[in-house]
Enzyme design. Structure first.
Site, PDB file in Angstrom:
ATOM      1  CB  CYS A 145      -0.939  -0.004   1.206  1.00  0.00           C
ATOM      2  SG  CYS A 145      -2.015   1.448   1.257  1.00  0.00           S
ATOM      3  CB  CYS A 148      -0.598   2.515   3.981  1.00  0.00           C
ATOM      4  SG  CYS A 148      -2.072   1.787   3.272  1.00  0.00           S
ATOM      5  CG  ASP A 149       3.281   1.336   4.352  1.00  0.00           C
ATOM      6  OD1 ASP A 149       2.798   1.783   5.411  1.00  0.00           O
ATOM      7  OD2 ASP A 149       3.163   0.151   3.999  1.00  0.00           O
TER       8      ASP A 149
END
Ligand code: NAP
Length: 322
Positions: A145, A148-149
């Site tokens: 992701c 997300c990261d």
């Protein structure tokens, strides 16, 4: 005859725990079936996809960020504070044909429920390489992701790679061009599956480069990723690519297999098909929340919002003549 639960929540990611917090505070005495850890064919943990996320920096309320596992522990504690009960089981099949509903666990036990909230999420598909899984589990620079990261300090100004050729892969790659010095898109064929507009965005980005006809056959690095070993799908030639981040974007699989034969309507990609903006499925008394019913947004905050909606819908359902 076992006792009939008011509401059973299947799944323990942000959607499940948020549904539990709301249901518990509404005195519905919810039971959360959290799931059993597995690593094959994919990494599936109680707590869901956030258990594989290092820093969560985009969930409001955490100005310094929080790790995905810490966040899920906090969600769980908040749900338990209001009396939520937990079972460490998997639900393997359901009978929604009569009420109360019957849920069968992996231990062969049956849970009866007046209302059910399905929040089993979707798991990212992985390449299935041993070092990929190891570095994903340890936060060593392998992720499924980018949203997300990707913005984490470790990836800034570094060469990064995305695997896949669909809309997700190109969207992730486009996002990463803001942070990475270079973003390689490793694709097993010589053309992308993604929409033309998405492709154009990548072709226009000065620091994005497609690598055609390549598959990743190993991920290199001890504690953190240092590169990937590639194999050309046409010539068979192997090569090494130095990268400090690998983002696998080869699709997701919603956790809906246990719903086979229940009559719950799924879409073509097997996500639960919600007909309206509510959490109602086509079966009265069965609700869905989070990524299991959302192939588009897939964020912790959107899943949590859907969990809240599902608990409110279940509360309304239980207080009417169900
Ligand atoms: P997808 O469209 O199924 O694409 C998956 C990609 O991964 C394909 O390019 C596929 O290669 C590749 N792949 C699959 N297994 C692989 C493996 N083992 N090794 C290497 N490569 C592999 O999945 P998605 O991109 O997640 O999209 C899912 C759906 O959501 C699609 O309908 C998509 O249009 C939609 N979506 C839309 C948007 C948007 O509109 N903004 C954003 C994201 C997703 P091949 O091409 O060779 O099969």
């Amino acid at each position: 005859m076992s006792e009939v639960e008011n509401v059973v929540i299947i799944g323990s990611g942000p959607a499940g725990w948020t549904a539990a917090i709301y249901a518990a505070r509404a005195d519905l005495n919810p039971l959360v079936v959290v799931g059993v850890p597995k690593t094959v064919p994919s990494i599936v943990l109680p707590g869901g996809q956030l258990m594989l996320t290092t820093e969560v920096e985009n969930y409001p309320g955490f100005p310094e960020g929080i790790t995905g596992p810490d966040m899920m522990v906090a969600f769980q504690k908040q749900a338990q504070r209001f009396g939520t009960r937990i079972r460490n089981d998997d639900i393997v099949s359901c009978d929604f044909s009569k009420k109360p509903f019957a849920l069968e666990t992996d231990k062969g036990e049956t849970i009866l429920a007046n209302a059910v909230i399905i929040a089993t999420g979707a798991t990212a598909n992985w390449l299935g390489l041993e070092n990929e899984m190891r570095l994903a589990r340890s936060g060593g620079g392998v992720s499924a992701c980018a949203v997300c990261d990707g913005a984490l300090p470790a990836f800034r100004g570094q060469p990064l790679a995305v695997v896949g050729g669909g809309d997700s892969a190109l969207e992730e790659a486009s996002y990463l061009t803001k942070f990475g010095s270079k973003v390689y898109i490793i694709h097993r064929r010589d053309e992308f599956r993604a929409s033309k507009a998405m492709q154009q965005r990548i072709f226009d980005a000065p620091n994005a480069e497609p690598l055609w006809n390549k598959t990743v056959i190993d991920v290199l690095g001890d504690d953190v990723i240092t590169g990937v070993l590639l194999k050309d799908t046409v010539t068979g030639e192997e090569s090494t690519l130095d990268v400090r981040g690998l983002f696998v974007a080869i699709g997701h699989t919603p956790t809906t297999g246990f719903l086979d034969g229940t009559g719950i309507e799924l879409d073509d990609a097997k996500y639960i098909d919600l007909k309206t903006r509510s959490s109602k499925t086509n079966i009265d008394g069965v609700f869905a929340a989070g990524d299991v019913a959302d192939s588009t947004y897939r964020q912790a905050i959107s899943a949590a919002g859907m969990g809240c909606i599902a608990a409110l819908d279940a509360e309304h359902y239980l207080s009417s003549d169900c």
